[in-house]
Design a protein around this motif. Structure first.
Motif, PDB file in Angstrom:
ATOM      1  N   GLY A 281       0.785  -1.221   0.000  1.00 31.14           N
ATOM      2  CA  GLY A 281       0.000   0.000   0.000  1.00 31.14           C
ATOM      3  C   GLY A 281       0.816   1.269   0.000  1.00 31.14           C
ATOM      4  N   VAL A 282       2.133   1.159  -0.060  1.00 34.18           N
ATOM      5  CA  VAL A 282       3.009   2.331  -0.077  1.00 34.18           C
ATOM      6  C   VAL A 282       3.567   2.509  -1.487  1.00 34.18           C
ATOM      7  N   LYS A 283       3.372   3.690  -2.071  1.00 35.04           N
ATOM      8  CA  LYS A 283       3.885   3.963  -3.416  1.00 35.04           C
ATOM      9  C   LYS A 283       5.354   4.384  -3.316  1.00 35.04           C
ATOM     10  N   LEU A 284       6.214   3.617  -3.991  1.00 32.87           N
ATOM     11  CA  LEU A 284       7.650   3.849  -3.935  1.00 32.87           C
ATOM     12  C   LEU A 284       8.236   3.908  -5.334  1.00 32.87           C
ATOM     13  N   THR A 285       9.468   4.400  -5.408  1.00 30.26           N
ATOM     14  CA  THR A 285      10.215   4.397  -6.666  1.00 30.26           C
ATOM     15  C   THR A 285      11.400   3.450  -6.516  1.00 30.26           C
TER      16      THR A 285
END
Length: 260
Positions: free
Chosen positions: A173-177
């Motif tokens: 659920g965490v948007k990361l690069t």
């Protein structure tokens, strides 16, 4: 009455004029031979370019008009000997279908060395034109490679001599690069991409998050199936550059007038 003598300088001047005229004639003849040599080479280059177009069509590949150059001078001497030093072929905007996708090769340079072709073969277009060695060098665009990986937002580029990847991911659920580099090898005629060390700033320090990141790295680690290369070229080296992924290939004893 004074005796008249012929001018001593006149025969010298006449001889000098004859010599100059002879030299000029030789230069004119030499120029005509050079022109004839280049015209003959141009005819052969256009014939080879036409054959290359036909072979690419058989492979269901597209490209711009092939540019062919026959090296060595004089060309006519090579025709009589049936041996050519070098034939260079440049293809641009090459596109080949690979497993439903498209791989773009903006440029493919092919050098055929020590090419054997009889005078009858050149004249009739029938018979074998064989190169002792053929080297090819092409560039695959990063955009077309990224499309094959089929991950939204994924981008490939060269960074410090390595193939680098940047991609957005959603982990727990965490948007990361995600960032990282790939190990590049040649495996059975394919380019093997292996992303072993990916990082993501802000990644939760829990085992499930690390597992998901590892699984993502595995999902984009593939063997890239390249289009069939002409002239029986075998892939031997791959290198990332700012322009794209450069591939190098070679072959020996190749019939270049039947490139498929």
């Amino acid at each position: 009455m004074a005796e008249a003598y012929p001018a001593e300088g006149r025969p010298r001047r006449r001889g000098r004029k004859l010599l100059v005229g002879f030299v000029v004639l030789l230069l004119v003849l030499a120029g005509l031979l050079v022109v004839a040599d280049r015209v003959a080479a141009g005819v052969a280059e256009r014939a080879i370019a036409d054959q290359v177009r036909q072979e690419l069509a058989k492979q269901d590949a597209q490209s711009g008009a092939p540019k062919v150059e026959i090296g060595g001078f004089p060309f006519l001497d090579q025709v009589l000997a049936g041996k050519y030093e070098r034939i260079s072929i440049r293809l641009t905007d090459v596109r080949g279908n690979v497993q439903g996708g498209v791989v773009d090769v903006p440029r493919l340079d092919v050098d055929a060395r020590d090419v054997t072709a009889s005078l009858d073969t050149i004249r009739s277009g029938r018979g074998d034109v064989v190169a002792e060695s053929v080297d090819g060098r092409g560039t695959v665009t990063y955009d077309s490679l990224a499309k094959l990986l089929n991950r939204p937002g994924l981008k490939l580029a060269e960074r410090d001599g390595n193939l680098a990847v940047t991609a957005p991911v959603d982990i727990l659920g965490v948007k990361l690069t995600v960032n990282g580099t790939a190990d590049l090898t040649v495996n059975d005629g394919k380019v093997a991409l292996r992303f072993n060390d990916l990082t993501a700033e802000g990644l939760p320090n829990v085992a499930p998050a690390r597992t998901l990141l590892s699984n993502y790295a595995k999902s984009i680690s593939i063997d890239v199936p390249l289009p069939e290369l002409p002239f029986q070229l075998n892939l031997r080296k791959v290198e990332p550059t700012p322009e794209g992924l450069v591939i190098e290939a070679d072959a020996t004893n190749v019939p270049i007038n039947s490139a498929g």
